[in-house]
Design a protein around this motif. Structure first.
Motif, PDB file in Angstrom:
ATOM      1  N   VAL A   1       4.515   9.061   4.430  1.00  0.00           N
ATOM      2  CA  VAL A   1       3.345   8.274   4.793  1.00  0.00           C
ATOM      3  C   VAL A   1       3.609   7.619   6.147  1.00  0.00           C
ATOM      4  O   VAL A   1       4.717   7.210   6.439  1.00  0.00           O
ATOM      5  CB  VAL A   1       3.043   7.194   3.721  1.00  0.00           C
ATOM      6  N   GLN A   2       2.564   7.536   6.973  1.00  0.00           N
ATOM      7  CA  GLN A   2       2.650   6.822   8.246  1.00  0.00           C
ATOM      8  C   GLN A   2       1.787   5.580   8.171  1.00  0.00           C
ATOM      9  O   GLN A   2       0.671   5.620   7.652  1.00  0.00           O
ATOM     10  CB  GLN A   2       2.188   7.724   9.397  1.00  0.00           C
ATOM     11  N   LEU A   3       2.323   4.486   8.711  1.00  0.00           N
ATOM     12  CA  LEU A   3       1.637   3.205   8.677  1.00  0.00           C
ATOM     13  C   LEU A   3       1.404   2.730  10.105  1.00  0.00           C
ATOM     14  O   LEU A   3       2.337   2.749  10.923  1.00  0.00           O
ATOM     15  CB  LEU A   3       2.468   2.173   7.922  1.00  0.00           C
ATOM     16  N   VAL A   4       0.188   2.271  10.390  1.00  0.00           N
ATOM     17  CA  VAL A   4      -0.149   1.789  11.723  1.00  0.00           C
ATOM     18  C   VAL A   4      -0.782   0.414  11.604  1.00  0.00           C
ATOM     19  O   VAL A   4      -1.856   0.269  11.006  1.00  0.00           O
ATOM     20  CB  VAL A   4      -1.103   2.749  12.449  1.00  0.00           C
ATOM     21  N   GLU A   5      -0.091  -0.574  12.188  1.00  0.00           N
ATOM     22  CA  GLU A   5      -0.583  -1.941  12.170  1.00  0.00           C
ATOM     23  C   GLU A   5      -1.437  -2.228  13.396  1.00  0.00           C
ATOM     24  O   GLU A   5      -1.240  -1.623  14.461  1.00  0.00           O
ATOM     25  CB  GLU A   5       0.575  -2.947  12.143  1.00  0.00           C
ATOM     26  N   SER A   6      -2.349  -3.171  13.246  1.00  0.00           N
ATOM     27  CA  SER A   6      -3.157  -3.642  14.367  1.00  0.00           C
ATOM     28  C   SER A   6      -3.638  -5.049  14.068  1.00  0.00           C
ATOM     29  O   SER A   6      -3.512  -5.537  12.941  1.00  0.00           O
ATOM     30  CB  SER A   6      -4.359  -2.716  14.600  1.00  0.00           C
ATOM     31  N   GLY A   7      -4.174  -5.704  15.105  1.00  0.00           N
ATOM     32  CA  GLY A   7      -4.764  -7.022  14.923  1.00  0.00           C
ATOM     33  C   GLY A   7      -3.938  -8.180  15.430  1.00  0.00           C
ATOM     34  O   GLY A   7      -4.399  -9.318  15.408  1.00  0.00           O
ATOM     35  N   GLY A   8      -2.731  -7.899  15.892  1.00  0.00           N
ATOM     36  CA  GLY A   8      -1.925  -8.974  16.434  1.00  0.00           C
ATOM     37  C   GLY A   8      -2.457  -9.472  17.762  1.00  0.00           C
ATOM     38  O   GLY A   8      -3.396  -8.901  18.334  1.00  0.00           O
ATOM     39  N   GLY A  25      -2.462   9.769   4.366  1.00  0.00           N
ATOM     40  CA  GLY A  25      -2.301  10.365   3.044  1.00  0.00           C
ATOM     41  C   GLY A  25      -3.384   9.941   2.071  1.00  0.00           C
ATOM     42  O   GLY A  25      -4.259   9.137   2.392  1.00  0.00           O
ATOM     43  N   SER A  26      -3.298  10.482   0.878  1.00  0.00           N
ATOM     44  CA  SER A  26      -4.364  10.281  -0.095  1.00  0.00           C
ATOM     45  C   SER A  26      -3.925   9.548  -1.353  1.00  0.00           C
ATOM     46  O   SER A  26      -4.706   9.433  -2.301  1.00  0.00           O
ATOM     47  CB  SER A  26      -4.949  11.642  -0.492  1.00  0.00           C
ATOM     48  N   ILE A  27      -2.704   9.052  -1.371  1.00  0.00           N
ATOM     49  CA  ILE A  27      -2.231   8.378  -2.583  1.00  0.00           C
ATOM     50  C   ILE A  27      -1.878   6.926  -2.304  1.00  0.00           C
ATOM     51  O   ILE A  27      -1.015   6.350  -2.948  1.00  0.00           O
ATOM     52  CB  ILE A  27      -1.027   9.116  -3.195  1.00  0.00           C
ATOM     53  N   PHE A  28      -2.566   6.345  -1.346  1.00  0.00           N
ATOM     54  CA  PHE A  28      -2.308   4.956  -0.945  1.00  0.00           C
ATOM     55  C   PHE A  28      -2.384   4.010  -2.139  1.00  0.00           C
ATOM     56  O   PHE A  28      -1.612   3.057  -2.227  1.00  0.00           O
ATOM     57  CB  PHE A  28      -3.334   4.556   0.118  1.00  0.00           C
ATOM     58  N   SER A  29      -3.287   4.257  -3.049  1.00  0.00           N
ATOM     59  CA  SER A  29      -3.543   3.316  -4.133  1.00  0.00           C
ATOM     60  C   SER A  29      -2.338   3.083  -5.038  1.00  0.00           C
ATOM     61  O   SER A  29      -2.278   2.066  -5.727  1.00  0.00           O
ATOM     62  CB  SER A  29      -4.732   3.791  -4.966  1.00  0.00           C
ATOM     63  N   ILE A  30      -1.388   4.004  -5.046  1.00  0.00           N
ATOM     64  CA  ILE A  30      -0.239   3.825  -5.940  1.00  0.00           C
ATOM     65  C   ILE A  30       0.941   3.149  -5.253  1.00  0.00           C
ATOM     66  O   ILE A  30       1.952   2.873  -5.910  1.00  0.00           O
ATOM     67  CB  ILE A  30       0.210   5.164  -6.564  1.00  0.00           C
ATOM     68  N   TYR A  31       0.799   2.879  -3.967  1.00  0.00           N
ATOM     69  CA  TYR A  31       1.881   2.184  -3.263  1.00  0.00           C
ATOM     70  C   TYR A  31       1.780   0.676  -3.455  1.00  0.00           C
ATOM     71  O   TYR A  31       0.686   0.113  -3.439  1.00  0.00           O
ATOM     72  CB  TYR A  31       1.843   2.472  -1.763  1.00  0.00           C
ATOM     73  N   THR A  99       9.395   3.848  -5.023  1.00  0.00           N
ATOM     74  CA  THR A  99      10.735   4.427  -5.019  1.00  0.00           C
ATOM     75  C   THR A  99      10.725   5.923  -5.306  1.00  0.00           C
ATOM     76  O   THR A  99      11.450   6.692  -4.668  1.00  0.00           O
ATOM     77  CB  THR A  99      11.628   3.699  -6.018  1.00  0.00           C
ATOM     78  N   LEU A 100       9.864   6.346  -6.212  1.00  0.00           N
ATOM     79  CA  LEU A 100       9.840   7.757  -6.593  1.00  0.00           C
ATOM     80  C   LEU A 100       9.375   8.628  -5.428  1.00  0.00           C
ATOM     81  O   LEU A 100       9.943   9.694  -5.166  1.00  0.00           O
ATOM     82  CB  LEU A 100       8.921   7.954  -7.797  1.00  0.00           C
ATOM     83  N   LEU A 101       8.347   8.164  -4.712  1.00  0.00           N
ATOM     84  CA  LEU A 101       7.752   8.980  -3.648  1.00  0.00           C
ATOM     85  C   LEU A 101       8.355   8.709  -2.278  1.00  0.00           C
ATOM     86  O   LEU A 101       8.402   9.605  -1.423  1.00  0.00           O
ATOM     87  CB  LEU A 101       6.247   8.744  -3.596  1.00  0.00           C
ATOM     88  N   LEU A 102       8.772   7.481  -2.022  1.00  0.00           N
ATOM     89  CA  LEU A 102       9.206   7.099  -0.672  1.00  0.00           C
ATOM     90  C   LEU A 102      10.689   6.756  -0.591  1.00  0.00           C
ATOM     91  O   LEU A 102      11.171   6.443   0.497  1.00  0.00           O
ATOM     92  CB  LEU A 102       8.378   5.909  -0.180  1.00  0.00           C
ATOM     93  N   GLY A 103      11.369   6.819  -1.706  1.00  0.00           N
ATOM     94  CA  GLY A 103      12.772   6.452  -1.696  1.00  0.00           C
ATOM     95  C   GLY A 103      12.950   4.951  -1.728  1.00  0.00           C
ATOM     96  O   GLY A 103      11.984   4.189  -1.671  1.00  0.00           O
ATOM     97  N   PRO A 104      14.184   4.487  -1.839  1.00  0.00           N
ATOM     98  CA  PRO A 104      14.444   3.050  -1.994  1.00  0.00           C
ATOM     99  C   PRO A 104      14.071   2.219  -0.776  1.00  0.00           C
ATOM    100  O   PRO A 104      13.831   1.021  -0.904  1.00  0.00           O
ATOM    101  CB  PRO A 104      15.947   2.986  -2.269  1.00  0.00           C
ATOM    102  N   ARG A 105      14.037   2.815   0.387  1.00  0.00           N
ATOM    103  CA  ARG A 105      13.721   2.043   1.598  1.00  0.00           C
ATOM    104  C   ARG A 105      12.227   1.945   1.878  1.00  0.00           C
ATOM    105  O   ARG A 105      11.809   1.123   2.691  1.00  0.00           O
ATOM    106  CB  ARG A 105      14.424   2.652   2.806  1.00  0.00           C
ATOM    107  N   GLY A 106      11.421   2.768   1.245  1.00  0.00           N
ATOM    108  CA  GLY A 106       9.997   2.745   1.502  1.00  0.00           C
ATOM    109  C   GLY A 106       9.661   3.277   2.881  1.00  0.00           C
ATOM    110  O   GLY A 106      10.447   3.993   3.508  1.00  0.00           O
ATOM    111  N   ALA A 107       8.486   2.934   3.369  1.00  0.00           N
ATOM    112  CA  ALA A 107       8.024   3.361   4.691  1.00  0.00           C
ATOM    113  C   ALA A 107       7.548   2.150   5.469  1.00  0.00           C
ATOM    114  O   ALA A 107       6.890   1.268   4.912  1.00  0.00           O
ATOM    115  CB  ALA A 107       6.901   4.377   4.558  1.00  0.00           C
ATOM    116  N   TRP A 108       7.865   2.130   6.761  1.00  0.00           N
ATOM    117  CA  TRP A 108       7.540   0.989   7.623  1.00  0.00           C
ATOM    118  C   TRP A 108       6.648   1.422   8.771  1.00  0.00           C
ATOM    119  O   TRP A 108       6.773   2.532   9.286  1.00  0.00           O
ATOM    120  CB  TRP A 108       8.823   0.396   8.207  1.00  0.00           C
ATOM    121  N   GLY A 109       5.784   0.503   9.179  1.00  0.00           N
ATOM    122  CA  GLY A 109       5.065   0.686  10.417  1.00  0.00           C
ATOM    123  C   GLY A 109       5.899   0.205  11.588  1.00  0.00           C
ATOM    124  O   GLY A 109       7.017  -0.293  11.401  1.00  0.00           O
ATOM    125  N   ARG A 110       5.343   0.309  12.786  1.00  0.00           N
ATOM    126  CA  ARG A 110       6.089  -0.084  13.980  1.00  0.00           C
ATOM    127  C   ARG A 110       5.902  -1.545  14.337  1.00  0.00           C
ATOM    128  O   ARG A 110       6.591  -2.067  15.211  1.00  0.00           O
ATOM    129  CB  ARG A 110       5.682   0.789  15.160  1.00  0.00           C
TER     130      ARG A 110
END
Length: 118
Positions: A1-8, A25-31, A99-110
């Motif tokens: 999954v890719q995450l993009v922040e904005s609004g700062g 992606g299409s499974i955002f709701s389970i994160y 954890t199951l889909l993204l591993g223990p570290r998860g996914a981060w935006g920039r």
């Protein structure tokens, strides 16, 4: 999954900002989603989180001022920040956790920079 922040941005103390984080992606709701921030010279800290079921959690320093929410139809998590203080300054990061889909570290935006002037 890719995450993009904005609004700062730059805001005066007492002002407000609304951060957004859009996920691919299409499974955002389970994160489980979280907003973290890192001030200069400090460790990254959890600001607020919202699990897939909607329960929220906040750092004591932002309770009553910040609100986290999510719109699963838009793959987006928000952070509404009110009554901002100079100590809220930092880079704000969005994190997805499953954890199951993204591993223990998860996914981060920039990250997106928030600067609160006194």
């Amino acid at each position: 999954v890719q995450l993009v922040e904005s609004g700062g941005g730059l805001v005066q103390a007492g002002g407000s900002l609304r951060l957004s984080c859009v996920a691919s992606g299409s499974i955002f709701s389970i994160y489980d989603m979280g907003w973290y921030r890192q001030a200069p010279g400090k460790q990254r800290e959890l600001v607020a989180s919202i699990i897939s079921g909607g329960r929220t959690n906040y750092a004591d320093s932002v309770k009553g001022r910040f609100t986290i929410s999510r719109d699963n139809a838009k793959n987006t998590v928000y952070l509404e920040m009110n009554s901002l203080k100079p100590e809220d300054t930092g880079v704000y990061y969005c994190k997805a956790q499953n954890t199951l889909l993204l591993g223990p570290r998860g996914a981060w935006g920039r990250g997106t920079q928030v600067t609160v002037s006194s």
